[in-house]
Design a protein around this motif. Structure first.
Motif, PDB file in Angstrom:
ATOM      1  N   THR A  61       9.803   4.007   4.914  1.00 59.52           N
ATOM      2  CA  THR A  61       8.388   4.700   4.939  1.00 59.52           C
ATOM      3  C   THR A  61       8.860   5.814   3.973  1.00 59.52           C
ATOM      4  N   ARG A  62       7.568   6.569   3.544  1.00 59.97           N
ATOM      5  CA  ARG A  62       7.662   7.660   2.639  1.00 59.97           C
ATOM      6  C   ARG A  62       6.853   8.819   3.289  1.00 59.97           C
ATOM      7  N   ASP A  63       7.602  10.033   3.056  1.00 60.60           N
ATOM      8  CA  ASP A  63       6.677  11.250   3.469  1.00 60.60           C
ATOM      9  C   ASP A  63       6.614  12.442   2.338  1.00 60.60           C
ATOM     10  N   PHE A  64       5.700  13.024   2.200  1.00 55.59           N
ATOM     11  CA  PHE A  64       5.430  13.794   1.113  1.00 55.59           C
ATOM     12  C   PHE A  64       5.386  15.170   1.696  1.00 55.59           C
ATOM     13  N   ASN A  65       5.888  16.095   0.967  1.00 54.34           N
ATOM     14  CA  ASN A  65       6.002  17.416   1.344  1.00 54.34           C
ATOM     15  C   ASN A  65       5.443  18.410   0.389  1.00 54.34           C
ATOM     16  N   ASN A  66       4.623  19.397   0.973  1.00 49.62           N
ATOM     17  CA  ASN A  66       4.057  20.498  -0.062  1.00 49.62           C
ATOM     18  C   ASN A  66       5.153  21.470  -0.669  1.00 49.62           C
ATOM     19  N   THR A  77       4.342   2.485   3.488  1.00 53.84           N
ATOM     20  CA  THR A  77       4.454   2.020   2.229  1.00 53.84           C
ATOM     21  C   THR A  77       4.978   2.959   1.282  1.00 53.84           C
ATOM     22  N   ILE A  78       5.656   2.257   0.400  1.00 58.37           N
ATOM     23  CA  ILE A  78       6.267   3.086  -0.638  1.00 58.37           C
ATOM     24  C   ILE A  78       6.016   2.301  -2.125  1.00 58.37           C
ATOM     25  N   SER A  79       6.453   3.182  -3.354  1.00 52.93           N
ATOM     26  CA  SER A  79       6.277   2.632  -4.706  1.00 52.93           C
ATOM     27  C   SER A  79       7.058   1.606  -5.014  1.00 52.93           C
ATOM     28  N   PRO A  80       6.520   0.719  -6.050  1.00 50.43           N
ATOM     29  CA  PRO A  80       7.465  -0.351  -6.553  1.00 50.43           C
ATOM     30  C   PRO A  80       8.768  -0.131  -7.096  1.00 50.43           C
ATOM     31  N   PRO A  81       9.136   0.825  -7.901  1.00 52.13           N
ATOM     32  CA  PRO A  81      10.432   1.146  -8.243  1.00 52.13           C
ATOM     33  C   PRO A  81      11.252   1.433  -7.190  1.00 52.13           C
ATOM     34  N   PHE A  82      11.019   1.852  -6.014  1.00 49.01           N
ATOM     35  CA  PHE A  82      12.068   1.987  -4.996  1.00 49.01           C
ATOM     36  C   PHE A  82      12.484   0.552  -4.617  1.00 49.01           C
ATOM     37  N   GLY A  83      11.648  -0.501  -4.630  1.00 53.31           N
ATOM     38  CA  GLY A  83      11.972  -1.798  -4.386  1.00 53.31           C
ATOM     39  C   GLY A  83      12.945  -2.267  -5.677  1.00 53.31           C
ATOM     40  N   TYR A  84      12.602  -1.859  -6.680  1.00 62.28           N
ATOM     41  CA  TYR A  84      13.807  -2.220  -7.980  1.00 62.28           C
ATOM     42  C   TYR A  84      15.171  -1.498  -7.951  1.00 62.28           C
ATOM     43  N   TRP A 219       5.725   5.312  -9.979  1.00 68.72           N
ATOM     44  CA  TRP A 219       6.112   6.052  -8.916  1.00 68.72           C
ATOM     45  C   TRP A 219       4.848   6.307  -7.960  1.00 68.72           C
ATOM     46  N   GLY A 220       3.615   6.296  -8.625  1.00 74.04           N
ATOM     47  CA  GLY A 220       2.562   7.060  -7.968  1.00 74.04           C
ATOM     48  C   GLY A 220       1.776   5.937  -7.025  1.00 74.04           C
ATOM     49  N   ASN A 221       2.071   4.624  -7.365  1.00 74.19           N
ATOM     50  CA  ASN A 221       1.322   3.682  -6.431  1.00 74.19           C
ATOM     51  C   ASN A 221       2.229   3.317  -5.337  1.00 74.19           C
ATOM     52  N   ASN A 222       1.725   4.026  -4.263  1.00 75.63           N
ATOM     53  CA  ASN A 222       2.421   3.928  -3.021  1.00 75.63           C
ATOM     54  C   ASN A 222       1.784   2.932  -1.982  1.00 75.63           C
ATOM     55  N   SER A 223       1.629   1.711  -2.290  1.00 75.20           N
ATOM     56  CA  SER A 223       1.059   0.523  -1.834  1.00 75.20           C
ATOM     57  C   SER A 223       1.968  -0.694  -1.203  1.00 75.20           C
ATOM     58  N   PHE A 224       3.126  -0.610  -1.456  1.00 74.58           N
ATOM     59  CA  PHE A 224       3.908  -1.672  -1.112  1.00 74.58           C
ATOM     60  C   PHE A 224       4.987  -1.686   0.115  1.00 74.58           C
ATOM     61  N   PHE A 225       4.354  -2.513   0.982  1.00 75.13           N
ATOM     62  CA  PHE A 225       5.272  -2.658   2.214  1.00 75.13           C
ATOM     63  C   PHE A 225       6.645  -3.024   1.889  1.00 75.13           C
ATOM     64  N   THR A 281       1.846   6.461  11.129  1.00 74.70           N
ATOM     65  CA  THR A 281       1.876   7.091   9.832  1.00 74.70           C
ATOM     66  C   THR A 281       0.238   6.972   9.410  1.00 74.70           C
ATOM     67  N   ASP A 282       0.092   7.657   8.128  1.00 77.11           N
ATOM     68  CA  ASP A 282      -1.532   7.552   7.946  1.00 77.11           C
ATOM     69  C   ASP A 282      -1.836   6.477   7.176  1.00 77.11           C
ATOM     70  N   TYR A 283      -0.895   5.653   6.860  1.00 78.70           N
ATOM     71  CA  TYR A 283      -1.523   4.349   6.396  1.00 78.70           C
ATOM     72  C   TYR A 283      -0.587   3.162   7.279  1.00 78.70           C
ATOM     73  N   GLU A 284      -1.315   2.279   7.785  1.00 76.40           N
ATOM     74  CA  GLU A 284      -0.711   1.169   8.664  1.00 76.40           C
ATOM     75  C   GLU A 284      -1.316  -0.008   8.104  1.00 76.40           C
ATOM     76  N   ALA A 285      -0.704  -1.283   8.271  1.00 78.50           N
ATOM     77  CA  ALA A 285      -1.081  -2.512   7.835  1.00 78.50           C
ATOM     78  C   ALA A 285      -2.143  -2.677   8.813  1.00 78.50           C
ATOM     79  N   GLU A 286      -2.124  -2.523  10.037  1.00 75.25           N
ATOM     80  CA  GLU A 286      -3.189  -2.762  10.879  1.00 75.25           C
ATOM     81  C   GLU A 286      -3.233  -1.834  12.235  1.00 75.25           C
ATOM     82  N   PRO A 287      -4.180  -1.553  12.759  1.00 76.64           N
ATOM     83  CA  PRO A 287      -4.045  -0.542  13.955  1.00 76.64           C
ATOM     84  C   PRO A 287      -2.791  -0.832  14.904  1.00 76.64           C
TER      85      PRO A 287
END
Length: 808
Positions: A61-66, A77-84, A219-225, A281-287
């Protein structure tokens, strides 16, 4: 000896038919409810445990802090370079696999064109991590090559019927062809994710689809489970401790140039089996489900069973006077106290065995009904495990002993001299204990009445509260890029029909989640400075605000009169307040969002983009140039005067404009209702079981009052002879029970307030529990008790006194 005990037990059941029926019926209903709720709970706890390596699979998972270190966004979900980089930097990872939800994707085979929703790009080693049965094809190679696809049995049947699908070519998104390389059994119902079609992950490497470079650098596309298979008994704290340095190493020179990346983002690990109940989380695959819901229904099951057991104890001790001579004779002929205790316990255990047998039968009859209400696929087979069967086998003994131990101890203590001389009287301690039991029953009932009322009040509040926009008569269609060049023609054709009022394109629509943030900057001195405010953006066009009927607080909307307006921004009131401005003063101020500098042209009034679970957050409406496509949804406002005519015209226009894209629509108000579908189902189930609990309590009160009144028939006869009215007698017989209801209410009110106050904390916008709910609940409980008692009381009061006094 045991045979003799059973024979006596059956004789007593036959002798006291009325009380035995109430006990058996109450226990059967209570145990049936417990089995139904147990089936639901076991299903909730079973999610993703079908996987062979469930205990060793973790989702990243990934959290964003201000700037202040406060978490502003949590993603599953996280961005694809993490998986790389993860497999190279953490050699202890045995396997890593990824899934990318492609959203609505049109697939064509010959004349069949279907807009598929659950299409995922999947790594070739997916089946090395997840335990999914492969029906056709080689699991090692089926997803290895680019432009290959695997289908579920249902998907294959839908497109190919009885035809062999292997090596057949399908057209995806009217963009590229894919070859069917395998068939897999659909992910089980108790899975947190359900891909219907799996496209090989290597397809994404094609530059026309996503691009291999993007997979390594975006790094900006955080769509990858992203899922990791770790060694057995691996201590995840070790990996979590190394994540910050990993983030700084890989991101500080990429996403966060010149900054300590780990200050702004954080990686986490979620155990696969915990996702369904514990991940929010703020985004889940399903409820997902919720462990709190499991606790709530567990409590209801225990309440129902407790009420049924209390019925047995109350009625068994109440009828003790009827068995006093039997006990006295048995003691005189040599029966020991422990033998009497065993006798009475054997009766209660036998009754429990009959009840559990009937409850199992009722489970099979009522489970389809529960599935329909809950929207789940529960099956009694989930109970066929030794971990469940052993407790189920012991349940009759536990329930029997629990409900029978006090009556057994009480009745076995009778003195034979007094009972045989007819001098036996019910002890005050026994009456006091029965009083405690009745108070407990009705306290539980009042708690359930209050909680049910609060749940429905909250649901009504969420569904009726003003949203700040008009959700009625808005049709929503998934937007496809093919429409870009034809959009103006399509729009003009629709608006030429009087059934259509407005049409708009957006990246997200109300009822969705606000997840997109590019970073906001305001003028500080002579330069633009990053703000500490997280402002979510929605990509819109000129017509979003009028289509949804959103009110302007200051300034203007985007307008075609000003050209593209791509250097202009519209903020909501919450964003303006967070920046320290007032609505009129914000108009005209310099504002930078992402890499685009411009100025604020308007402020819209706050509206509920997300559900009532979330607070209204700062929002900026952005118009991107035509070359940048951020549109995912099409919103069409119709007049509502002729809905069938509007839908027919829309479908024909769509098919004429976009023949290769399936026509698929929903109404926005339907999407809005889905936001609270889980709560609505929960409320319905909760209400049904609450009513059952109250019914069982009333059943016991009915039997107890019938017995109590039967002991006072001669008193009632004497009172009638002396001139007492029916109303006076009914009041006399009822007031003692109503006093107990009043005591129950005093106990129940603070308990219900405490639990419902905590439950309401899950909603950003919630009701203040009104005082009248407690009064209504108390009155309702009193009326229920009064109706239950009155039937017996009135019958006793109108009985001819000659009959009751004849033997005196």
């Amino acid at each position: 000896m045991l045979r003799n005990y059973l024979k006596i037990a059956f004789r007593n059941f036959a002798k006291y038919k009325f009380i035995s029926f109430i006990n058996l019926f109450g226990l059967t209903v209570g145990l049936t409810c417990c089995l139904l709720i147990t089936t639901y709970i076991l299903n909730e706890l079973s999610y993703d445990r079908y996987n062979k390596n469930a205990e060793n699979i973790y989702r990243v998972t990934r959290d964003f802090n201000n700037e202040d270190g406060v978490v502003s966004l949590r993603l599953s979900t996280i961005s694809p370079p993490f998986g790389y980089y993860l497999p190279t930097d953490f050699p202890e990872i045995q396997k890593m696999t990824r899934l990318l939800d492609n959203g609505f994707t049109p697939f064509r085979y010959k004349e069949k064109l279907i807009n598929e929703q659950n299409v995922f790009f999947a790594d070739e080693n997916l089946f090395d991590v997840f335990s999914i049965k492969i029906l056709r094809g080689n699991p090692k190679t089926a997803l290895a090559g680019p432009f290959s696809v695997m289908l579920t049995e249902e998907s294959a049947k839908k497109y190919f019927g009885d035809e062999d699908p292997i090596n057949k070519i399908m057209r995806a998104n009217n963009q590229f062809d894919v070859k069917v390389t395998g068939i897999y059994k659909a992910f089980p119902a108790n899975s947190h994710i359900h891909p219907g079609m799996l496209v090989s992950f290597n397809t994404l490497k094609d530059s026309a689809v996503y691009g291999e470079k993007n997979l390594e650098t975006n790094w900006g596309n955080n769509s990858f489970f992203t899922y990791l298979l770790l060694p057995p008994h691996y201590d995840t704290k070790k990996m979590l401790a190394r994540f910050p340095s990993f983030i700084d190493k890989r991101m500080s020179n990429q996403e966060y140039v010149g900054k300590q990346a780990s200050k702004y983002t954080k990686l986490g690990l979620q155990k696969l089996a915990d996702i369904h109940l514990y991940s929010h989380t703020d985004y889940e695959a399903e409820p997902n489900g919720d462990i709190k819901r499991v606790y709530i229904f567990s409590a209801i099951a225990l309440f129902i069973l407790l009420i049924a057991c209390i019925n047995y104890m109350n009625l068994a001790t109440a009828r003790s006077a009827l068995r006093s001579r039997e006990i006295g004779i048995r003691k005189v002929v040599g029966a020991l106290k422990k033998e009497l205790i065993f006798q009475f316990l054997s009766e209660s255990v036998l009754l429990s065995w009959v009840a559990i047998a009937l409850a199992v039968g009722c489970l099979y009859l009522t489970l389809p009904w529960l599935n329909k209400i809950s929207g789940q696929e529960l099956h009694p087979a989930i109970l066929l495990k030794w971990q469940v069967l052993v407790p189920l086998f012991l349940t009759p003994f536990v329930v029997g002993v629990l409900s029978g131990i006090y009556p057994a101890l009480f009745m076995s203590s009778f003195q034979p001299v007094k009972t045989l001389k007819g001098l036996f009287k019910t002890r005050r301690a026994n009456i006091s204990f029965r009083t405690v039991l009745v108070v407990t029953q009705f306290a539980i009932s009042i708690i359930l009445i209050i909680t049910t009322a609060v749940v429905f009040q909250q649901l009504h509040y969420m569904q009726s509260k003003s949203l700040g926009f008009d959700k009625e008569h808005i049709i929503v269609i998934p937007y496809n890029n093919v429409l870009n060049d034809k959009y103006e023609t399509f729009r003009t054709q629709l608006l030429a029909n009087s059934n259509f009022k407005d049409i708009s394109r957006t990246s997200r629509i109300p009822t969705g989640r606000l997840l997109d943030d590019m970073g906001a900057y305001t003028l500080s001195g002579d330069s633009m400075k990053a703000t500490n405010t997280d402002i979510k953006f929605v990509s819109v066009d000129y017509d979003f605000i009028p289509t949804y009927g959103i009110q302007m607080a200051a300034g203007r909307n985007f307008s075609r009169e000003y050209g593209m307006d791509t250097a202009s921004y519209v903020l909501n009131e919450t964003a303006v307040k967070a920046l320290g401005w007032k609505a009129p003063d914000a108009v005209g101020k310099d504002f930078k969002y992402g890499n685009r500098k411009g100025h604020i042209i308007g402020v819209i009034k706050d509206f509920h983009f997300e559900s009532m679970h979330q607070s209204i957050v700062p929002i900026v409406l952005v118009m991107f140039p035509p070359s940048v496509n951020y549109y995912n949804n099409l919103s069409i406002k119709i007049s509502g005067n002729n809905i069938p005519g509007a839908l027919g015209y829309l479908e024909s226009t769509w098919k004429k404009t976009l023949p290769e894209i399936p026509y698929q629509y929903t109404f926005l108000d339907q999407n809005f209702d889905k936001l609270y579908q889980t709560e609505q189902r929960q409320a319905n189930i909760f209400t049904i079981f609450a009513c059952i609990a109250i019914f069982i309590a009333c059943l016991g009160l009915f039997g107890l009052s019938a017995f109590a009144i039967s002991q006072r028939v001669k008193e009632i006869g004497i009172r009638k002879v002396l001139g007492a009215k029916v109303s006076t007698i009914v009041t006399l017989l009822s007031k003692d029970f109503l006093k107990l209801v009043a005591i129950s209410a005093i106990i129940a009110f603070p308990v219900a307030w405490y639990f419902m106050r905590n439950w309401l904390q899950d909603f950003a916008y919630r009701i203040a529990m009104p005082w009248w709910i407690y009064i209504v609940a108390g009155i309702a409980a009193a009326l229920i008790a009064l109706v239950t008692i009155s039937f017996q009381a009135i019958r006793a009061a109108i009985t001819n006194p000659v009959k009751s006094l004849r033997t005196e």
